[in-house]
Design a protein around this motif. Structure first.
Motif, mmCIF file in Angstrom:
data_model
loop_
_atom_site.group_PDB
_atom_site.id
_atom_site.type_symbol
_atom_site.label_atom_id
_atom_site.label_comp_id
_atom_site.label_asym_id
_atom_site.label_seq_id
_atom_site.Cartn_x
_atom_site.Cartn_y
_atom_site.Cartn_z
ATOM 1 N N SER A 1 -5.067 -7.617 15.164
ATOM 2 C CA SER A 1 -4.816 -6.208 15.472
ATOM 3 C C SER A 1 -3.966 -5.565 14.375
ATOM 4 N N LEU A 2 -2.955 -6.283 13.906
ATOM 5 C CA LEU A 2 -2.096 -5.772 12.842
ATOM 6 C C LEU A 2 -2.897 -5.524 11.570
ATOM 7 N N ALA A 3 -3.805 -6.438 11.249
ATOM 8 C CA ALA A 3 -4.639 -6.268 10.047
ATOM 9 C C ALA A 3 -5.507 -5.020 10.161
ATOM 10 N N ARG A 4 -6.033 -4.746 11.353
ATOM 11 C CA ARG A 4 -6.854 -3.545 11.543
ATOM 12 C C ARG A 4 -6.024 -2.284 11.353
ATOM 13 N N ILE A 5 -4.791 -2.305 11.861
ATOM 14 C CA ILE A 5 -3.920 -1.137 11.730
ATOM 15 C C ILE A 5 -3.557 -0.899 10.265
ATOM 16 N N VAL A 6 -3.214 -1.967 9.550
ATOM 17 C CA VAL A 6 -2.878 -1.834 8.136
ATOM 18 C C VAL A 6 -4.056 -1.272 7.357
ATOM 19 N N GLU A 7 -5.243 -1.676 7.700
ATOM 20 C CA GLU A 7 -6.437 -1.205 6.993
ATOM 21 C C GLU A 7 -6.699 0.279 7.251
ATOM 22 N N LYS A 8 -6.464 0.731 8.467
ATOM 23 C CA LYS A 8 -6.835 2.100 8.840
ATOM 24 C C LYS A 8 -5.734 3.127 8.618
ATOM 25 N N LYS B 1 6.792 0.398 3.484
ATOM 26 C CA LYS B 1 6.373 -0.256 2.241
ATOM 27 C C LYS B 1 7.052 -1.594 1.994
ATOM 28 N N ALA B 2 8.221 -1.782 2.610
ATOM 29 C CA ALA B 2 8.914 -3.063 2.445
ATOM 30 C C ALA B 2 8.109 -4.223 3.024
ATOM 31 N N MET B 3 7.112 -3.908 3.877
ATOM 32 C CA MET B 3 6.328 -4.965 4.512
ATOM 33 C C MET B 3 5.042 -5.288 3.766
ATOM 34 N N ILE B 4 4.720 -4.553 2.691
ATOM 35 C CA ILE B 4 3.439 -4.777 2.001
ATOM 36 C C ILE B 4 3.322 -6.200 1.480
ATOM 37 N N ASP B 5 4.298 -6.655 0.731
ATOM 38 C CA ASP B 5 4.219 -8.003 0.163
ATOM 39 C C ASP B 5 4.339 -9.098 1.216
ATOM 40 N N PRO B 6 5.285 -8.999 2.187
ATOM 41 C CA PRO B 6 5.325 -10.037 3.234
ATOM 42 C C PRO B 6 4.013 -10.165 3.989
ATOM 43 N N LEU B 7 3.345 -9.037 4.294
ATOM 44 C CA LEU B 7 2.079 -9.111 5.012
ATOM 45 C C LEU B 7 0.977 -9.694 4.134
ATOM 46 N N ARG B 8 1.060 -9.458 2.846
ATOM 47 C CA ARG B 8 0.056 -10.018 1.938
ATOM 48 C C ARG B 8 0.096 -11.546 1.969
ATOM 49 N N THR B 9 1.296 -12.121 2.159
ATOM 50 C CA THR B 9 1.380 -13.584 2.222
ATOM 51 C C THR B 9 0.682 -14.144 3.463
ATOM 52 N N LEU B 10 0.432 -13.276 4.451
ATOM 53 C CA LEU B 10 -0.282 -13.697 5.662
ATOM 54 C C LEU B 10 -1.774 -13.391 5.563
#
Length: 259
Positions: free
Chosen positions: A19-26, A34-43
């Motif tokens: 669900s989080l990936a769908r939200i980030v995409e849309k 923006k502080a979460m861009i790199d941490p989420l990329r590691t997932l």
């Protein structure tokens, strides 16, 4: 065409990350996000790229989500101390930093209570911009004896007469685990405006929380489910000064026998 049911409960497993990936995409990135861009990329969650974590990482997601659920539940228990009124079990289920930040969308540069917000949003679906001005909420997860509310038991909540509200009050039972409405019951709440609600001679109102209908008090009954814990949210619409000054105090739920 048959309607589609939407499950609004939080999935504490790999589905949360999907669900989080769908939200980030849309959704667009806000400055504070923006502080979460790199941490989420590691997932493996990255805007513009397919989300395909693989079996091993999905199993890690399951374990991480369950650990987060346990942590939030522990923090949730803590918000009931201190209670709203001394000597009771009722509390506003939010830490002070969250209550203070909601009206201005957390504008302070010195505070951003991530964990506190996570606790509040794990059980609530909105943010009250002017909490206390038009409404106020008290929640209880334990009875007068300090025991967790059990859907197998019978409880009585006596709402004192002359509740200090300009509109009305209501009490709603929620499932303790999901914080959502209890499934497969006839109704979830009773209010001072509910049709047929029965008041006592002194003007107080006894509400009954039980898996069984109280004789002659069905209009005052809020059903629960045996084997499931529950919690009660008491809403005051148009609360007045005597409420905030603790001149009118809501008693705790007590175990009782059906009339």
């Amino acid at each position: 065409m048959a309607g589609v049911l939407y499950d609004s409960t939080i999935p504490y497993d790999r589905d949360f990350f999907r669900s989080l990936a769908r939200i980030v995409e849309k959704e667009p990135w806000l400055t504070r996000d923006k502080a979460m861009i790199d941490p989420l990329r590691t997932l493996g969650i990255c805007k513009g790229e397919p989300f395909d974590p693989g079996r091993a990482l999905e199993e890690t997601f399951d374990a991480a989500a369950q650990e987060a659920h346990a942590y939030l539940d522990m923090r949730y228990e803590a918000v009931f101390d201190p209670p709203f009124a001394p000597g009771t079990r009722w509390a506003l289920p939010a830490v002070p930093e969250v209550v203070e930040g909601m009206p201005n969308f957390f504008a302070s540069t010195e505070a951003y209570p991530i964990d506190g917000r996570a606790v509040s949003y794990s059980l609530a679906y909105f943010s009250a911009k002017h909490l206390g001005a038009g409404q106020y909420y008290l929640m209880a997860i334990r009875d007068a004896a300090g025991d967790a509310l059990d859907g197998s038991e019978t409880y009585r909540l006596r709402v004192p007469a002359n509740a200090p509200v300009t509109l009305y009050w209501s009490a709603t039972a929620y499932d303790r685990e999901t914080h959502a409405l209890i499934r497969n019951v006839a109704r979830a709440s009773r209010a001072s405006t509910s049709p047929g609600i029965v008041a006592e001679p002194d003007g107080s109102v006894d509400l009954w929380f039980s898996p069984h209908v109280p004789a002659g008090r069905e209009a005052n009954w809020i059903p629960t489910v045996p084997g499931r814990g529950f919690e009660v949210l008491f809403r005051l619409y148009g609360p007045e000064k005597p409420f905030f000054e603790k001149q009118w105090v809501l008693p705790d739920l007590v175990k009782d026998q059906l009339p």
